[in-house]
Write an enzyme that holds these catalytic residues in place. Structure first.
Site, PDB file in Angstrom:
ATOM      1  N   ASN A 148      22.126  60.506 -59.150  1.00 49.48           N
ATOM      2  CA  ASN A 148      22.024  61.314 -60.441  1.00 49.48           C
ATOM      3  C   ASN A 148      23.258  61.965 -60.580  1.00 49.48           C
ATOM      4  O   ASN A 148      22.956  63.172 -60.903  1.00 49.48           O
ATOM      5  CB  ASN A 148      20.555  62.275 -59.987  1.00 49.48           C
ATOM      6  CG  ASN A 148      19.188  61.607 -60.583  1.00 49.48           C
ATOM      7  OD1 ASN A 148      19.153  60.973 -61.576  1.00 49.48           O
ATOM      8  ND2 ASN A 148      18.268  61.498 -59.643  1.00 49.48           N
ATOM      9  N   ASP A 217      23.894  55.448 -60.273  1.00 47.99           N
ATOM     10  CA  ASP A 217      23.724  54.579 -59.022  1.00 47.99           C
ATOM     11  C   ASP A 217      25.041  53.985 -58.709  1.00 47.99           C
ATOM     12  O   ASP A 217      25.796  53.446 -59.476  1.00 47.99           O
ATOM     13  CB  ASP A 217      22.687  53.249 -59.622  1.00 47.99           C
ATOM     14  CG  ASP A 217      21.425  53.816 -59.859  1.00 47.99           C
ATOM     15  OD1 ASP A 217      20.512  54.250 -59.166  1.00 47.99           O
ATOM     16  OD2 ASP A 217      21.397  54.050 -61.396  1.00 47.99           O
TER      17      ASP A 217
END
Length: 261
Positions: A148, A217
């Site tokens: 994130n 990611d």
DNA sequence: ATGGTCGGGTTCCGA
């Protein structure tokens, strides 16, 4: 060769067929899942065993939940961050031969300055000592997951639009940089310095079709293992399927044999 | 154009 993948599936219940097909097509040694959104008891371990994959799971009802699927049995599985009691199941680690895999679902943070944002920064504070410990104690360390955080503007489709917002704010990027500074490398960026490569696209406003995404990611490896990195890619194909996750898999391959201790 | 779409669980929250 060791192939490691990570995928935020945004409900394993909804995405199980996608995951099964992807495992069959790509046959990674390790697949880390985030946001399985089910309890450990509900995890379909038998279905994955039939495909030849073992599982370690840190599940939770409705929200969060992480798991690791592996072609060789896990050793020393550990849920959560040591000495940090958190009802949100976001962390699981296990050893696979000489490689320790740490699977993270970093808090989203909601909005800069919000309570959830402060939780995210506090959560990183708790994470750093754990990573220092793992780097000291383990032979090799791979950290994967939904971080994130888009580490740099090159990881953002429209840096001006996103400037200062959650997922790209300076404080979050400083936490990512701190992870790297422990002695890790960002596998994707080691091999590809081009913009336009993203791992998440908002479901709204046709963001995937327009490639309005973020690279949040990641696969990090200790520096020594990073020297053995032979490939790292983002597989956008699952994002094109019916009812896709909003994230897509990231895959890295290392020239190391995990069956040798 | 300042919205929009998902998943899970209920009449909204989290992403």
């Amino acid at each position: 060769m060791l192939t490691v993948a990570t995928w935020n599936v945004n409900s394993l219940r909804v995405r199980q067929a996608h995951v099964v097909a992807w495992l069959q097509n790509h046959q990674p040694d390790l697949l880390a899942l985030q946001e399985i959104k089910m309890t450990s008891e509900q995890f379909p371990a038998d279905d994955f065993l039939e495909l030849g994959y073992h599982a370690v799971v840190s599940g939770q009802k409705t929200y969060n939940g992480v798991a690791i699927l592996s072609r060789i049995p896990p050793a020393s599985p550990q849920c959560g961050i040591p000495d940090y009691s958190d009802p949100q199941q976001r962390v699981i680690a296990a050893d696979y031969g000489p490689v320790t895999l740490l699977n993270l679902y970093v808090p989203n943070g909601s909005e800069v300055g919000s309570e959830k944002y402060l939780y995210k920064l506090d959560w990183f504070d708790r994470l750093h000592p754990y990573i220092r410990q793992l780097l000291k104690e383990k032979q090799h360390l791979v950290i994967v997951g939904d971080f994130n955080v888009a580490p740099a503007d090159i990881d953002v489709h429209d840096p001006e639009e996103w400037a200062g917002k959650v997922l790209v704010s300076d404080a979050e990027r400083a936490e990512f940089r701190k992870l790297i500074d422990h002695g890790l490398v960002d596998c994707y960026r080691m091999l590809d310095s081009n913009p336009g490569a993203y791992s998440w696209w908002d479901y709204r406003a046709a963001a995937f079709r327009r490639n309005r995404g973020l690279r949040i990611d990641h696969i990090l490896a200790d520096k020594a293992l990073g020297q053995q990195l032979v490939a790292c890619s983002i597989d956008t194909e699952p994002r094109t399927l019916e009812r896709p996750s909003d994230h897509t898999p990231v895959v890295a391959s290392f020239d190391i044999d995990i069956r040798q201790p």
